[in-house]
Scaffold this active site. Structure first.
Site, PDB file in Angstrom:
ATOM      1  N   LYS A   1      25.648  24.292  24.310  1.00 42.84           N
ATOM      2  CA  LYS A   1      25.931  24.313  25.674  1.00 42.84           C
ATOM      3  C   LYS A   1      25.867  26.065  26.040  1.00 42.84           C
ATOM      4  CE  LYS A   1      29.256  20.810  26.403  1.00 42.84           C
ATOM      5  NZ  LYS A   1      30.714  20.426  26.711  1.00 42.84           N
TER       6      LYS A   1
ATOM      7  N   ARG B   1      36.779   9.852  28.091  1.00 40.35           N
ATOM      8  CA  ARG B   1      36.607   9.349  29.515  1.00 40.35           C
ATOM      9  C   ARG B   1      35.997   7.981  29.770  1.00 40.35           C
ATOM     10  NH1 ARG B   1      34.784  15.179  31.315  1.00 40.35           N
ATOM     11  NH2 ARG B   1      33.475  14.601  29.570  1.00 40.35           N
TER      12      ARG B   1
ATOM     13  N   SER C   1      34.332  19.656  33.015  1.00 41.71           N
ATOM     14  CA  SER C   1      34.038  21.098  33.245  1.00 41.71           C
ATOM     15  C   SER C   1      32.847  21.203  33.770  1.00 41.71           C
ATOM     16  CB  SER C   1      34.047  21.828  31.762  1.00 41.71           C
ATOM     17  OG  SER C   1      35.482  21.740  31.280  1.00 41.71           O
TER      18      SER C   1
HETATM   19  O1  PNS Z   1      34.394  20.809  24.864  1.00 37.78           O
HETATM   20  P1  PNS Z   1      33.110  20.398  24.030  1.00 37.78           P
HETATM   21  O2  PNS Z   1      32.047  21.377  24.451  1.00 37.78           O
HETATM   22  O3  PNS Z   1      32.590  18.956  24.146  1.00 37.78           O
HETATM   23  O4  PNS Z   1      33.616  20.657  22.685  1.00 37.78           O
HETATM   24  C1  PNS Z   1      32.891  20.473  21.461  1.00 37.78           C
HETATM   25  C2  PNS Z   1      32.990  21.407  20.297  1.00 37.78           C
HETATM   26  C3  PNS Z   1      33.258  22.870  20.600  1.00 37.78           C
HETATM   27  C4  PNS Z   1      34.525  21.018  19.893  1.00 37.78           C
HETATM   28  C5  PNS Z   1      32.158  21.215  18.981  1.00 37.78           C
HETATM   29  O5  PNS Z   1      30.807  21.726  19.570  1.00 37.78           O
HETATM   30  C6  PNS Z   1      32.572  21.816  17.909  1.00 37.78           C
HETATM   31  O6  PNS Z   1      33.107  21.308  17.163  1.00 37.78           O
HETATM   32  N1  PNS Z   1      31.969  23.036  17.585  1.00 37.78           N
HETATM   33  C7  PNS Z   1      32.185  23.900  16.530  1.00 37.78           C
HETATM   34  C8  PNS Z   1      30.903  23.673  15.243  1.00 37.78           C
HETATM   35  C9  PNS Z   1      31.182  22.765  14.371  1.00 37.78           C
HETATM   36  O7  PNS Z   1      31.981  22.518  13.751  1.00 37.78           O
HETATM   37  N2  PNS Z   1      30.185  21.772  14.234  1.00 37.78           N
HETATM   38  C10 PNS Z   1      30.240  20.573  13.342  1.00 37.78           C
HETATM   39  C11 PNS Z   1      31.003  19.437  13.612  1.00 37.78           C
HETATM   40  S1  PNS Z   1      30.362  18.593  15.247  1.00 37.78           S
END
Ligand code: PNS
Length: 165
Positions: free
Chosen positions: A43, A96, A133
């Site tokens: 993102k 959701r 968001s």
């Molecule tokens: O609020 P979001 O953007 O849906 O959160 C997503 C998030 C930040 C939790 C996810 O992208 C994440 O866990 N990022 C960290 C990188 C990681 O560990 N990736 C591997 C497992 S998915």
């Protein structure tokens, strides 16, 4: 690793009332809760991580959320590395819709394979079921009133035009 310590991870860009609802309910379920601002590589962010962290801290401080709640940021690598470091055995996410189920399921499976960390999904309070968001970012960027969807600290920040992304 404890099933009594949980992490609520997210982009929180910006924090919404839906996020706060999940945090409040998760704080009632676990002995210690880490609310973690995580960089989402998929993102493009509106707010810097430090700003999101500050807004989350203010929003939680001004709410009725109590218990052992730690607010932190993580941009050093995998989410499960943070969870392992703090001894958390559970990730808590809000779901959701079916779209969220499709988005969250692969991450939950990967995180369990990476570090035996389980993911627990909470269904939203209907009042917040449609808040996201990304919608808040869009309404704010077009000059609309986001106060029905975000904690007061976030509404104040966005209203004053202090966005620095
Ligand atoms: O609020 P979001 O953007 O849906 O959160 C997503 C998030 C930040 C939790 C996810 O992208 C994440 O866990 N990022 C960290 C990188 C990681 O560990 N990736 C591997 C497992 S998915």
């Amino acid at each position: 690793m404890s099933n009594r310590i949980a992490v609520v991870p997210g982009s929180f860009d910006p924090p919404t009332l839906g996020h706060l609802d999940v945090i409040r309910r998760a704080a009632g379920l676990y002995d210690q809760l880490h609310v973690l601002v995580v960089h989402n590589p998929g993102k493009e962010a509106m707010l810097p991580i430090a700003q999101r962290l500050s807004l989350l801290e203010q929003s939680i401080a001004e709410s009725d959320i109590d218990g052992d709640v730690v607010v932190a940021a993580w941009s050093m690598g995998l989410l499960v590395d943070y969870a392992t470091d703090v001894g958390a055995g559970v990730l808590v996410k809000g779901i959701r819709s079916q779209v969220d189920v499709a988005y969250e399921t692969p991450m939950a499976i990967v995180n369990r394979h990476l570090a035996h960390v389980e993911t627990v999904f909470l269904l939203p309070d209907p009042a917040h079921a449609l808040v996201s968001s990304s919608l808040v970012r869009q309404v704010a960027s077009l000059g609309g009133d986001v106060s029905p969807f975000v904690p007061p600290a976030v509404a104040r920040f966005l209203d004053t035009g202090n966005r620095s992304a």
